[in-house]
Design an enzyme around this catalytic site. Structure first.
Site, PDB file in Angstrom:
ATOM      1  N   ASP A   1       0.881  -1.170   0.000  1.00  0.00           N
ATOM      2  CA  ASP A   1       0.000   0.000   0.000  1.00  0.00           C
ATOM      3  C   ASP A   1       0.919   1.220   0.000  1.00  0.00           C
ATOM      4  O   ASP A   1       1.776   1.356   0.886  1.00  0.00           O
ATOM      5  CB  ASP A   1      -0.885  -0.025   1.263  1.00  0.00           C
ATOM      6  CG  ASP A   1      -1.977   1.037   1.201  1.00  0.00           C
ATOM      7  OD1 ASP A   1      -1.683   2.175   0.764  1.00  0.00           O
ATOM      8  OD2 ASP A   1      -3.121   0.731   1.574  1.00  0.00           O
TER       9      ASP A   1
ATOM     10  N   ASN B   1       3.143   5.977 -10.379  1.00  0.00           N
ATOM     11  CA  ASN B   1       1.901   6.012 -11.159  1.00  0.00           C
ATOM     12  C   ASN B   1       0.651   5.764 -10.313  1.00  0.00           C
ATOM     13  O   ASN B   1      -0.436   6.162 -10.709  1.00  0.00           O
ATOM     14  CB  ASN B   1       2.031   4.956 -12.270  1.00  0.00           C
ATOM     15  CG  ASN B   1       0.704   4.617 -12.906  1.00  0.00           C
ATOM     16  OD1 ASN B   1       0.167   5.395 -13.698  1.00  0.00           O
ATOM     17  ND2 ASN B   1       0.137   3.468 -12.535  1.00  0.00           N
TER      18      ASN B   1
ATOM     19  N   TYR C   1      -8.334  15.687  -5.630  1.00  0.00           N
ATOM     20  CA  TYR C   1      -7.503  15.207  -6.742  1.00  0.00           C
ATOM     21  C   TYR C   1      -6.642  16.352  -7.296  1.00  0.00           C
ATOM     22  O   TYR C   1      -5.428  16.203  -7.496  1.00  0.00           O
ATOM     23  CB  TYR C   1      -8.398  14.619  -7.834  1.00  0.00           C
ATOM     24  CG  TYR C   1      -7.648  13.923  -8.945  1.00  0.00           C
ATOM     25  CD1 TYR C   1      -7.136  12.641  -8.777  1.00  0.00           C
ATOM     26  CD2 TYR C   1      -7.464  14.550 -10.177  1.00  0.00           C
ATOM     27  CE1 TYR C   1      -6.454  12.004  -9.807  1.00  0.00           C
ATOM     28  CE2 TYR C   1      -6.789  13.925 -11.213  1.00  0.00           C
ATOM     29  CZ  TYR C   1      -6.286  12.648 -11.029  1.00  0.00           C
ATOM     30  OH  TYR C   1      -5.606  12.023 -12.044  1.00  0.00           O
TER      31      TYR C   1
ATOM     32  N   LYS D   1      -2.514  16.566  -7.245  1.00  0.00           N
ATOM     33  CA  LYS D   1      -1.683  16.621  -8.454  1.00  0.00           C
ATOM     34  C   LYS D   1      -0.884  17.925  -8.537  1.00  0.00           C
ATOM     35  O   LYS D   1       0.239  17.931  -9.037  1.00  0.00           O
ATOM     36  CB  LYS D   1      -2.556  16.425  -9.707  1.00  0.00           C
ATOM     37  CG  LYS D   1      -3.148  15.010  -9.843  1.00  0.00           C
ATOM     38  CD  LYS D   1      -2.079  13.906  -9.930  1.00  0.00           C
ATOM     39  CE  LYS D   1      -2.678  12.546 -10.245  1.00  0.00           C
ATOM     40  NZ  LYS D   1      -1.695  11.454 -10.221  1.00  0.00           N
TER      41      LYS D   1
HETATM   42  P1  NAP Z   1      -6.545   2.799 -12.254  1.00  0.00           P
HETATM   43  O1  NAP Z   1      -6.789   1.920 -13.424  1.00  0.00           O
HETATM   44  O2  NAP Z   1      -7.629   3.020 -11.250  1.00  0.00           O
HETATM   45  O3  NAP Z   1      -5.223   2.252 -11.520  1.00  0.00           O
HETATM   46  C1  NAP Z   1      -4.772   2.834 -10.325  1.00  0.00           C
HETATM   47  C2  NAP Z   1      -3.589   2.036  -9.813  1.00  0.00           C
HETATM   48  O4  NAP Z   1      -3.177   2.613  -8.550  1.00  0.00           O
HETATM   49  C3  NAP Z   1      -3.935   0.581  -9.556  1.00  0.00           C
HETATM   50  O5  NAP Z   1      -2.886  -0.248  -9.991  1.00  0.00           O
HETATM   51  C4  NAP Z   1      -4.084   0.505  -8.038  1.00  0.00           C
HETATM   52  O6  NAP Z   1      -3.696  -0.780  -7.580  1.00  0.00           O
HETATM   53  C5  NAP Z   1      -3.083   1.578  -7.585  1.00  0.00           C
HETATM   54  N1  NAP Z   1      -3.424   2.037  -6.243  1.00  0.00           N
HETATM   55  C6  NAP Z   1      -4.569   2.635  -5.829  1.00  0.00           C
HETATM   56  N2  NAP Z   1      -4.526   2.830  -4.497  1.00  0.00           N
HETATM   57  C7  NAP Z   1      -3.333   2.345  -4.062  1.00  0.00           C
HETATM   58  C8  NAP Z   1      -2.711   2.249  -2.797  1.00  0.00           C
HETATM   59  N3  NAP Z   1      -3.303   2.685  -1.668  1.00  0.00           N
HETATM   60  N4  NAP Z   1      -1.484   1.695  -2.725  1.00  0.00           N
HETATM   61  C9  NAP Z   1      -0.861   1.228  -3.830  1.00  0.00           C
HETATM   62  N5  NAP Z   1      -1.406   1.290  -5.066  1.00  0.00           N
HETATM   63  C10 NAP Z   1      -2.624   1.846  -5.169  1.00  0.00           C
HETATM   64  O7  NAP Z   1      -6.123   4.271 -12.684  1.00  0.00           O
HETATM   65  P2  NAP Z   1      -5.249   4.812 -13.920  1.00  0.00           P
HETATM   66  O8  NAP Z   1      -6.165   5.608 -14.754  1.00  0.00           O
HETATM   67  O9  NAP Z   1      -4.427   3.757 -14.536  1.00  0.00           O
HETATM   68  O10 NAP Z   1      -4.324   5.860 -13.139  1.00  0.00           O
HETATM   69  C11 NAP Z   1      -2.918   5.779 -13.075  1.00  0.00           C
HETATM   70  C12 NAP Z   1      -2.363   7.188 -12.867  1.00  0.00           C
HETATM   71  O11 NAP Z   1      -2.695   8.008 -13.989  1.00  0.00           O
HETATM   72  C13 NAP Z   1      -2.916   7.904 -11.634  1.00  0.00           C
HETATM   73  O12 NAP Z   1      -1.883   8.587 -10.977  1.00  0.00           O
HETATM   74  C14 NAP Z   1      -3.918   8.888 -12.235  1.00  0.00           C
HETATM   75  O13 NAP Z   1      -4.105  10.020 -11.417  1.00  0.00           O
HETATM   76  C15 NAP Z   1      -3.231   9.234 -13.539  1.00  0.00           C
HETATM   77  N6  NAP Z   1      -4.132   9.784 -14.566  1.00  0.00           N
HETATM   78  C16 NAP Z   1      -5.164   9.038 -15.042  1.00  0.00           C
HETATM   79  C17 NAP Z   1      -6.023   9.603 -15.984  1.00  0.00           C
HETATM   80  C18 NAP Z   1      -7.199   8.847 -16.539  1.00  0.00           C
HETATM   81  O14 NAP Z   1      -8.030   9.457 -17.230  1.00  0.00           O
HETATM   82  N7  NAP Z   1      -7.334   7.548 -16.313  1.00  0.00           N
HETATM   83  C19 NAP Z   1      -5.792  10.904 -16.456  1.00  0.00           C
HETATM   84  C20 NAP Z   1      -4.709  11.629 -15.940  1.00  0.00           C
HETATM   85  C21 NAP Z   1      -3.865  11.055 -15.013  1.00  0.00           C
HETATM   86  P3  NAP Z   1      -4.369  -1.594  -6.371  1.00  0.00           P
HETATM   87  O15 NAP Z   1      -5.813  -1.247  -6.351  1.00  0.00           O
HETATM   88  O16 NAP Z   1      -4.063  -3.037  -6.744  1.00  0.00           O
HETATM   89  O17 NAP Z   1      -3.623  -1.147  -5.160  1.00  0.00           O
END
Ligand code: NAP
Length: 244
Positions: A60, A87, A158, A162
């Site tokens: 975590d 990430n 959020y 960021k």
């Molecule tokens: P996602 O599919 O929800 O994946 C989030 C990841 O973070 C998962 O692998 C999750 O793994 C991990 N995570 C969440 N809580 C955690 C914790 N307490 N400890 C360790 N790991 C944790 O989201 P995503 O879209 O791929 O996002 C990845 C990054 O891209 C984020 O930083 C997000 O802010 C950024 N981003 C995303 C978007 C978008 O539109 N999707 C746009 C801009 C930026 P577990 O649940 O297995 O722990």
């Protein structure tokens, strides 16, 4: 595209979404990859299909002892770290299925977003930097968002996390530059079809970006040597133009 042959890359949030995609791409470029997130089963499934050596260390990101174990196990197993990709991230959007004004955000919701998106990045950065300093090279890539440069109503936690991450990236870059270590922020440049947007209707999800959108830029950033670009924050497309 440069190769990452034999390099060691830690990716947080590796169990799905953008993190999973970057893990697969780094491995395809020859890197040994360390996958970390909470969901061990999903990470083992991803690791089983990778063409290079890998290590799964569940943690975590809010737990500094667990983060220390990830970094210690990486060094025990591979003897070095070339790149850390911070990430892992959460948004209230996924937690609540709708935007939420500041007056409705609970203590727990605020803390969760700030602790995963900002404090977790600090923990990983603090653990990894001494190793990168010893090597006199390395890269830290922080996954930010358009909401690290702009604000919208209904996403206060959020947005704050960021913007904080953008500041942390610049501080990291300033402190690490003399050791040949680069620290930069990368974001997809729009909404990406991952679990963060699971609450959107199917037709809207089809119109947003695919999870491999940052892979090229992430490889270019990871391939930077000492005296690379540092302290910058850009969308994937702009990084590709700058470094490609
Ligand atoms: P996602 O599919 O929800 O994946 C989030 C990841 O973070 C998962 O692998 C999750 O793994 C991990 N995570 C969440 N809580 C955690 C914790 N307490 N400890 C360790 N790991 C944790 O989201 P995503 O879209 O791929 O996002 C990845 C990054 O891209 C984020 O930083 C997000 O802010 C950024 N981003 C995303 C978007 C978008 O539109 N999707 C746009 C801009 C930026 P577990 O649940 O297995 O722990």
């Amino acid at each position: 595209m440069p190769t990452l042959e034999e390099e060691v890359v830690i990716v947080t949030g590796a169990s799905r979404g953008l993190g999973k995609s970057m893990v697969e791409r780094f491995s395809a470029e020859g890197a040994r990859v360390v996958l970390t997130a909470r969901d061990e089963e999903r990470m083992e499934e991803i690791a089983a299909d990778l063409p290079t050596e890998s290590l799964v260390v569940p943690a975590d990101a809010r737990d500094s002892d667990a983060v220390e174990r990830v970094v210690d196990r990486t060094i025990d197993e591979f003897g070095r770290i070339d790149t850390l990709v911070n990430n892992a991230g959460v948004s209230l959007l996924g937690m609540q299925d709708e935007r939420n004004g500041l007056v409705d955000v609970t203590d727990d919701e605020w803390d969760t977003v700030l602790e995963v998106n900002l404090t977790g990045v600090f923990y990983f950065t603090r653990e990894v930097l001494p190793q990168l300093y010893d090597q006199d090279q390395g890269n830290i890539i922080n996954i930010s968002s358009g909401l690290g440069r702009h604000a919208i109503a209904g996403a206060g936690a959020y947005v704050s996390s960021k913007w904080g991450l953008e500041g942390l990236t610049r501080t990291t870059a300033l402190e690490a530059e003399e050791y040949g270590v680069n620290a930069n922020a990368l974001d997809p440049g729009g909404r990406v079809d991952t679990d963060i947007w699971a609450h959107l209707p199917e037709e809207e999800r089809e119109q947003i970006l695919d999870p491999d959108v940052m892979d090229d830029a992430a490889v270019l950033l990871a391939a930077q040597g000492p005296d690379g670009v540092t302290g910058e924050s850009m969308e994937a497309e702009d990084w590709e133009e700058r470094l490609g």
